[in-house]
Design a protein around this motif. Structure first.
Motif, short mmCIF file in Angstrom:
data_model
loop_
_atom_site.label_atom_id
_atom_site.label_comp_id
_atom_site.label_asym_id
_atom_site.label_seq_id
_atom_site.Cartn_x
_atom_site.Cartn_y
_atom_site.Cartn_z
N HIS A 1 9.95 8.44 7.30
CA HIS A 1 10.50 7.10 7.18
C HIS A 1 9.55 5.99 7.64
CE1 HIS A 1 14.52 8.42 6.02
NE2 HIS A 1 14.33 9.42 6.85
N TRP A 2 8.37 6.35 8.12
CA TRP A 2 7.43 5.35 8.64
C TRP A 2 6.02 5.62 8.13
CZ3 TRP A 2 8.52 1.19 11.85
CH2 TRP A 2 9.84 1.11 12.32
N ILE A 3 5.29 4.54 7.91
CA ILE A 3 3.86 4.63 7.57
C ILE A 3 3.08 3.84 8.61
CG2 ILE A 3 4.12 4.97 5.08
CD1 ILE A 3 3.48 1.88 4.84
N THR A 4 1.82 4.17 8.75
CA THR A 4 0.90 3.35 9.52
C THR A 4 -0.22 2.92 8.58
OG1 THR A 4 1.40 4.40 11.63
CG2 THR A 4 -0.72 3.29 11.46
N ALA A 5 -0.38 1.61 8.45
CA ALA A 5 -1.43 1.04 7.61
C ALA A 5 -2.60 0.63 8.51
CB ALA A 5 -0.90 -0.17 6.85
N ILE A 6 -3.77 1.12 8.18
CA ILE A 6 -4.98 0.73 8.89
C ILE A 6 -5.51 -0.50 8.18
CG2 ILE A 6 -7.30 1.44 9.57
CD1 ILE A 6 -6.21 4.38 9.30
N LEU A 7 -5.51 -1.63 8.85
CA LEU A 7 -5.88 -2.89 8.21
C LEU A 7 -7.39 -3.09 8.31
CD1 LEU A 7 -2.86 -5.06 9.38
CD2 LEU A 7 -3.06 -3.49 7.44
N ASP A 8 -8.09 -2.30 7.49
CA ASP A 8 -9.55 -2.26 7.50
C ASP A 8 -10.18 -3.08 6.37
OD1 ASP A 8 -8.89 -0.74 5.30
OD2 ASP A 8 -9.86 1.10 6.01
N GLY A 9 -9.35 -3.87 5.68
CA GLY A 9 -9.85 -4.68 4.58
C GLY A 9 -9.66 -4.06 3.21
#
Length: 126
Positions: free
Chosen positions: A84-92
């Motif tokens: 039910h959860w994701i983690t987005a790596i905001l690397d561009g």
């Protein structure tokens, strides 16, 4: 102190998360992780790792699976229910409009689970 590109990403995402009706930020896990809630329920966690800003969000399980298959920067939720959860790596590598859409979707999933009275108070109709 000079602002880094990651500082700008953090500030933009932080502002988007807090712009939603009834959104509040808390630090129940310590000062390094900001937890965003609506109606007392968590819809996002924003934090830095060693290099990037990370954003964990609630998702529909089918959508979460598709996102993980499509984007290398989207992983199963870190220390969260992986379904039910994701983690987005905001690397561009993730477009801003996708990040904004995921934030709004997470918020709406949580709002949908609130009581009618709580939902009405968010829209100002109570």
């Amino acid at each position: 102190m000079t602002e880094t590109p990651q500082d700008a990403v953090y500030a933009r995402v932080h502002a988007t998360l807090l712009s939603l009706p009834g959104a509040v930020a808390e630090t129940p896990f310590g000062p390094d992780s900001l937890v965003f809630k609506v109606g007392g329920k968590m819809y996002a966690i924003l934090y830095y790792d060693q290099r990037y800003v990370n954003l964990s969000l609630k998702v529909d399980p089918v959508e979460g699976e598709a996102l993980r298959e499509t984007w290398a920067a989207i992983l199963p939720g870190y220390h969260l229910n992986k379904r039910h959860w994701i983690t987005a790596i905001l690397d561009g590598t993730l477009p801003d409009d996708l990040i904004d859409e995921l934030i709004h979707d997470s918020y709406q999933l949580v709002v949908k689970g609130l009581t009618r009275a709580a939902r009405e108070s968010l829209s100002g109709t109570a």
